[in-house]
Write a protein that holds these residues in place. Structure first.
Motif, short mmCIF file in Angstrom:
data_model
loop_
_atom_site.label_atom_id
_atom_site.label_comp_id
_atom_site.label_asym_id
_atom_site.label_seq_id
_atom_site.Cartn_x
_atom_site.Cartn_y
_atom_site.Cartn_z
N GLU A 18 42.91 24.12 34.61
CA GLU A 18 43.26 23.52 35.90
C GLU A 18 42.19 23.75 36.97
OE1 GLU A 18 46.97 25.29 36.86
OE2 GLU A 18 48.13 24.16 35.36
N GLU A 19 41.51 24.90 36.92
CA GLU A 19 40.56 25.24 37.97
C GLU A 19 39.26 24.44 37.85
OE1 GLU A 19 40.49 26.87 40.63
OE2 GLU A 19 42.27 28.11 40.62
N THR A 20 38.72 24.07 38.99
CA THR A 20 37.45 23.33 39.02
C THR A 20 36.35 24.09 39.74
OG1 THR A 20 38.15 22.18 41.04
CG2 THR A 20 38.62 21.10 38.93
N GLU A 21 36.70 25.21 40.40
CA GLU A 21 35.70 26.01 41.11
C GLU A 21 35.50 27.33 40.38
OE1 GLU A 21 33.80 25.12 43.64
OE2 GLU A 21 34.74 23.14 43.61
N MET A 22 34.24 27.75 40.25
CA MET A 22 33.88 28.88 39.41
C MET A 22 34.56 30.20 39.81
SD MET A 22 32.00 29.60 36.72
CE MET A 22 30.61 28.47 36.64
N ILE A 23 34.33 30.64 41.06
CA ILE A 23 34.80 31.97 41.47
C ILE A 23 36.33 32.06 41.46
CG2 ILE A 23 34.71 33.75 43.25
CD1 ILE A 23 32.07 33.19 41.70
N PRO A 24 37.07 31.11 42.05
CA PRO A 24 38.53 31.18 41.95
C PRO A 24 39.02 31.20 40.50
CG PRO A 24 37.90 29.59 43.63
CD PRO A 24 36.64 29.98 42.92
N MET A 25 38.32 30.46 39.62
CA MET A 25 38.71 30.45 38.21
C MET A 25 38.54 31.84 37.58
SD MET A 25 36.90 28.50 35.01
CE MET A 25 35.58 29.74 34.97
N LEU A 26 37.39 32.48 37.84
CA LEU A 26 37.14 33.80 37.26
C LEU A 26 38.12 34.83 37.80
CD1 LEU A 26 33.22 33.83 37.45
CD2 LEU A 26 34.64 33.41 35.44
N LYS A 27 38.36 34.81 39.09
CA LYS A 27 39.27 35.78 39.70
C LYS A 27 40.70 35.56 39.19
CE LYS A 27 38.88 36.84 44.06
NZ LYS A 27 38.54 38.26 43.97
N GLY A 28 41.10 34.31 39.09
CA GLY A 28 42.45 34.02 38.62
C GLY A 28 42.67 34.45 37.18
N ALA A 29 41.68 34.16 36.32
CA ALA A 29 41.80 34.53 34.91
C ALA A 29 41.80 36.05 34.75
CB ALA A 29 40.67 33.91 34.10
N LEU A 30 40.95 36.72 35.51
CA LEU A 30 40.88 38.18 35.43
C LEU A 30 42.18 38.81 35.91
CD1 LEU A 30 39.27 40.71 34.85
CD2 LEU A 30 38.17 40.49 37.09
N SER A 31 42.73 38.29 37.00
CA SER A 31 43.99 38.81 37.52
C SER A 31 45.12 38.62 36.52
CB SER A 31 44.33 38.11 38.84
OG SER A 31 45.60 38.53 39.31
N LYS A 32 45.19 37.44 35.90
CA LYS A 32 46.25 37.16 34.93
C LYS A 32 46.11 38.07 33.71
CE LYS A 32 47.79 33.01 34.81
NZ LYS A 32 49.23 33.23 35.16
N PHE A 33 44.86 38.31 33.28
CA PHE A 33 44.63 39.19 32.13
C PHE A 33 45.10 40.61 32.43
CE2 PHE A 33 41.78 42.14 29.83
CZ PHE A 33 42.12 41.81 28.53
N LEU A 34 44.77 41.11 33.60
CA LEU A 34 45.16 42.48 33.96
C LEU A 34 46.67 42.63 34.05
CD1 LEU A 34 42.44 43.35 36.66
CD2 LEU A 34 42.47 44.00 34.24
N HIS A 35 47.33 41.63 34.62
CA HIS A 35 48.78 41.71 34.77
C HIS A 35 49.50 41.56 33.42
CE1 HIS A 35 48.00 41.01 39.11
NE2 HIS A 35 49.08 41.76 39.23
N GLY A 36 48.82 40.97 32.44
CA GLY A 36 49.46 40.77 31.15
C GLY A 36 49.10 41.81 30.11
N THR A 37 48.30 42.82 30.49
CA THR A 37 47.88 43.86 29.54
C THR A 37 48.02 45.23 30.19
OG1 THR A 37 45.56 43.81 30.29
CG2 THR A 37 46.19 42.26 28.56
N ASN A 38 47.58 46.24 29.46
CA ASN A 38 47.60 47.60 29.99
C ASN A 38 46.34 47.94 30.79
OD1 ASN A 38 50.11 48.24 28.83
ND2 ASN A 38 49.15 48.71 26.86
N PHE A 39 45.37 47.03 30.78
CA PHE A 39 44.17 47.25 31.60
C PHE A 39 44.56 47.16 33.07
CE2 PHE A 39 42.37 45.63 27.60
CZ PHE A 39 41.44 46.62 27.33
#
Length: 369
Positions: free
Chosen positions: A19-40
């Protein structure tokens, strides 16, 4: 996490990346979702260019120590993961035995490190293209399990593909913009430019055909105004479609100065090998600077210096003309000068002017490279 949870997490991250078309929001969003879905509990992403220079582009939930002074300890210094990436030895998700950046932040006691002492790292790449690294960590953990590293690799694969997609999209947009500029330049040349040229010929003929001095004077005024408009139009066409840039930046700048009837001396130190975006920015800045000299300096001689260092591009345009009152607390005196500053700041650079009435003007550009 069980396998089903991992699949769900990867699906959610894939949807976000799509869905994302801008680089930085995409990276931050993916990183945030990964952290919330794991033990990291924390993570950060470096982009690393062909020269090996790293740039912190995204981070989430950093400890007090790592976020200290605008992430000072992550932005400076060396570390194993960046070195291995530069040497093309980082091929997959790996445990980091030690991290100099984290160790420095802990040793300097700049804040609570929240139990973060070691991190896992994985390269971000797509096919043969390499973009940077993703680092993640959790408290009081020295080594990460094979399952955690496998999940990290899966996310990195998704991120690498998404990064490449955005880069390709940006390239397509730039090509479309160049195509549209070329069309506008062609239309201006074929219509308005030709009409103005016809007016200059008509006014010249009018001067020859009449004996009345008032009419002669009127035709001369028309001719001069039209000639000035024609020069402005040709400059605009050049700005839309920089003829000669394909032959190199210096030749393009010299050709533009010649069109403006300016005498330009260019001094170069270093190898001129820029990304296309940097090259076009320098060309646009040079155009605007030369336009300012022609319109305001009252001289025809200009000197230009381009110096390439290991970290920066230094670009200076100097004239010995009228100069102006340069008050750094006031707004820039022209739209053209503001345009220069905006273009340079878009590349994280700086633009400054040194000027004094009767003693000329120097434009000083610095762009990180």
């Amino acid at each position: 996490m069980n396998e089903q949870t991992n699949i769900t997490l990867l699906k959610e991250i894939a949807e976000l990346l799509n869905e994302e078309t801008e680089m930085i929001p995409m990276l931050k969003g993916a990183l945030s979702k990964f952290l919330h879905g794991t033990n990291f509990e924390t993570g950060w992403i470096f982009f690393i260019n062909e020269k090996g220079k790293s740039q912190l582009v995204a981070h989430e939930q950093l400890s007090e120590a790592l976020s200290y002074n605008d992430c000072q300890y992550l932005k400076k210094g060396g570390c194993w993961c960046v070195s291995k990436f530069r040497n093309k030895q980082l091929k997959k998700a790996s445990n980091i035995i030690e991290c100099q950046r984290i160790e420095s932040a802990i040793e300097d006691q700049v804040g609570d490190h929240a139990g973060i002492t070691h991190h896992a790292t994985v390269p971000l790449q797509s096919g043969g293209e390499r973009f940077g690294i993703l680092n993640v960590a959790k408290p009081n953990t020295v080594s990460y399990s094979d399952d955690e590293l496998e999940l990290l690799e899966s996310v990195a694969f998704q991120l690498g593909s998404a990064i490449k997609r955005i880069y390709l999209t940006k390239q397509e947009q730039e090509m479309a913009l160049v195509k549209e500029r070329n069309r506008l330049a062609r239309d201006l040349h074929d219509s308005v430019n030709q009409l103005l040229f016809s007016v200059t010929l008509t006014s010249r003929a009018g001067i020859e055909m009449t004996e009345q001095q008032e009419l002669k004077s009127t035709f001369r005024d028309i001719q001069q105004l039209t000639q000035a408009a024609l020069t402005e139009m040709r400059a605009l066409i050049w700005q839309l479609r920089p003829k000669g840039l394909e032959s190199g930046l210096i030749d393009a700048i010299k050709s533009y100065a010649e069109m403006l009837n300016l005498s330009l001396v260019v001094n170069v130190s270093g190898v001129l090998q820029f990304p296309s975006r940097v090259e076009e920015t320098l060309f646009r800045v040079a155009q605007e600077a030369l336009n300012n000299v022609r319109k305001h300096a009252g001289v025809r001689e200009v000197e230009m210096f381009i110096t390439i260092t290991a970290t920066d591009i230094l670009f200076v345009v100097k004239d010995e003309g009228r100069g102006f009152v340069n008050d750094p607390d006031m707004k820039l005196p022209s739209i053209g000068m503001q345009s220069i500053r905006d273009r340079v700041q878009a590349l994280s650079g700086t633009a400054d002017w040194v000027s004094e009435i009767g003693k000329g003007t120097e434009l000083l550009i610095r762009i990180p490279y």
